[in-house]
Scaffold this active site. Structure first.
Site, mmCIF file in Angstrom:
data_model
loop_
_atom_site.group_PDB
_atom_site.id
_atom_site.type_symbol
_atom_site.label_atom_id
_atom_site.label_comp_id
_atom_site.label_asym_id
_atom_site.label_seq_id
_atom_site.Cartn_x
_atom_site.Cartn_y
_atom_site.Cartn_z
ATOM 1 N N GLU A 242 0.166 -1.361 5.552
ATOM 2 C CA GLU A 242 1.213 -0.993 6.509
ATOM 3 C C GLU A 242 1.078 0.464 6.923
ATOM 4 O O GLU A 242 1.290 0.820 8.077
ATOM 5 C CB GLU A 242 2.594 -1.239 5.898
ATOM 6 C CG GLU A 242 3.752 -1.111 6.879
ATOM 7 C CD GLU A 242 4.440 0.249 6.885
ATOM 8 O OE1 GLU A 242 5.376 0.431 7.662
ATOM 9 O OE2 GLU A 242 4.033 1.153 6.111
ATOM 10 N N ASP B 98 0.830 -1.206 0.000
ATOM 11 C CA ASP B 98 0.000 0.000 0.000
ATOM 12 C C ASP B 98 0.867 1.260 0.000
ATOM 13 O O ASP B 98 2.054 1.221 0.320
ATOM 14 C CB ASP B 98 -0.925 0.022 1.227
ATOM 15 C CG ASP B 98 -0.175 0.116 2.554
ATOM 16 O OD1 ASP B 98 0.864 -0.562 2.708
ATOM 17 O OD2 ASP B 98 -0.612 0.875 3.440
#
Ligand code: ZN
Length: 413
Positions: free
Chosen positions: A172, A77
């Protein structure tokens, strides 16, 4: 390497803290599916994207030595702080020094004065955005490096290594990167996140982190009949915030190994108000001191509001991974040696934040962080150089080889 990286950054994988699903945004699976396909094309038969958006893959050992299973991990991400849609990478082929003005928004300038690491990139191949989005080198530079290293191992079976696990995580950036990781399935003994900044960096220390919520119960009365009776929760909350240290203990007044106490939200009405804080320090005692300081401020303010009460809730978020990693010093020693063999000067740092590795370490998988070459992340000025990413690939390859070299011959030999 560059083609691989450019393939990954044009896929929008921004995560979203307001979403309750895992992954928080479905589009992260677009990258996950591509990585699964590429890993399988390389010949890694067990590569797969699971329902939570994690990619797992195994490169089998090709040695007779008994080597611990090593995992290399990066996150898919990108930060919610800056848009990651329609990334248009720009390439400076032979950087000659000087500021880099981004073409689609000339107010966006990567200045040498603010990005001194540029001075070490002369002659390099630098990748930036067009100035309208982030780049996503955080952490797709790490993904590209791991993928390139995987390809290297498969193309070069004469290079001996133990079992290597690959793990790509979602979310994350919103602190949920390891919420749904299956460590049993992963089956690794030690791991490395490839998510650091400058070439040569190795990080074995993160903040310890708590979240604190202060809830104030004031005394509500009709405002027309309030004299001497009303105790306003909003005003109590405001007084608490006003008494926080002004020249220390905040993100804007600290650096290096100093921690802070940082209000992240405030909400309230007459009767009740809540203030949310994050508390950060490298030492757990530092967290306790800051929480005690906060509680003293609250108590002191409440002396002026004798009929009001407060509730303080402390929630552990993550802990400094150094405590775990120090029990396995070889994880860092081998990484330092690998960085040296890649031709770089190793630099051991601490992270003023957390990583997937801080939580993985406490879940039983010691996990230092190694550079990926990403710079100015979470911003439109983000950049990375091909040369630094290539050094990350070499570091990963050397690291796997060192673990194999140092392993004792197994009893069956
Ligand atoms: Zn990152």
């Amino acid at each position: 390497m560059t083609e691989r990286f450019l393939r990954y950054v044009v896929i929008d994988t921004q995560s979203d803290a307001s979403s309750a699903t895992c992954p928080s945004t479905d589009k992260q699976k677009d990258l996950g599916r591509l990585l699964e396909r590429e890993l399988r094309t390389m010949g890694i038969a067990d590569a797969h994207l699971d329902e939570h958006g994690y990619v797992y893959a195994t490169i089998p050992a090709n040695t007779t030595r008994k080597v611990p299973v090593i995992c290399f991990c990066s996150h898919m991400d990108t930060s919610p702080d800056c848009t990651g849609a329609n990334v248009k990478p720009q390439i400076v082929r032979n950087y000659r020094g000087g500021d880099i003005t981004l073409p689609a928004d000339p107010t966006q300038i990567i200045r040498v004065a603010e990005h001194p690491e540029l001075a070490n990139q002369i002659g390099n191949y630098i990748i930036t955005t067009d100035g309208t989005t982030l780049l996503g080198a955080d952490n797709k530079a790490g993904i590209a490096a791991i993928m390139d290293a995987a390809q290297f191992f498969l193309n070069n079976p004469q290079v001996k290594h133990g079992t290597i696990k690959i793990l790509f995580t979602p979310d994350e950036e919103i602190g949920r990167g390891v919420d749904n990781v299956d460590l049993k399935k992963l089956g690794a003994d030690f791991a490395y996140t490839i998510d650091g900044e400058t070439a040569g960096d190795i990080e074995d220390e993160t903040f310890s982190a708590d979240g604190v919520t202060i809830t104030i119960e004031g005394v509500s009365t009709h405002p027309g009949f309030a004299k001497g009776r009303m105790e306003h929760a909003i005003k109590i909350a405001a007084a608490i915030v006003d008494r926080l240290p002004k020249t220390s203990c905040s993100p804007e007044t600290t650096e290096g190994k100093e921690g802070f106490l940082h209000p992240t939200g405030i909400a309230g009405a007459l009767e009740q108000a809540t203030i949310s804080f994050i508390v950060r320090d490298f030492a757990d005692e530092g967290l306790k001191q800051k929480e005690a300081l906060l509680e003293n401020i609250v108590r002191d303010v409440l002396k002026d509001y004798p009929r009001s009460t407060y509730r303080m809730e402390v929630k552990e978020q993550y802990r400094n991974m150094k405590r775990v990693i120090d029990r396995h010093p070889e994880t860092v020693d081998y990484a330092i040696e690998a960085i040296r063999r890649a031709g770089l000067t190793p630099r051991r740092n601490s992270i003023r934040g957390g990583t997937d590795g801080s939580r993985l370490s406490f879940m039983g998988l010691p996990c230092p962080n190694i550079f990926a070459g990403e710079h100015a992340f979470h911003s439109r000025l983000e950049w990375v150089s091909r040369q630094d990413m290539e050094k990350a690939v070499q570091t990963i390859v050397h690291l796997a080889m060192i673990w194999e070299e140092r392993a004792l011959l197994s009893p069956s030999q």
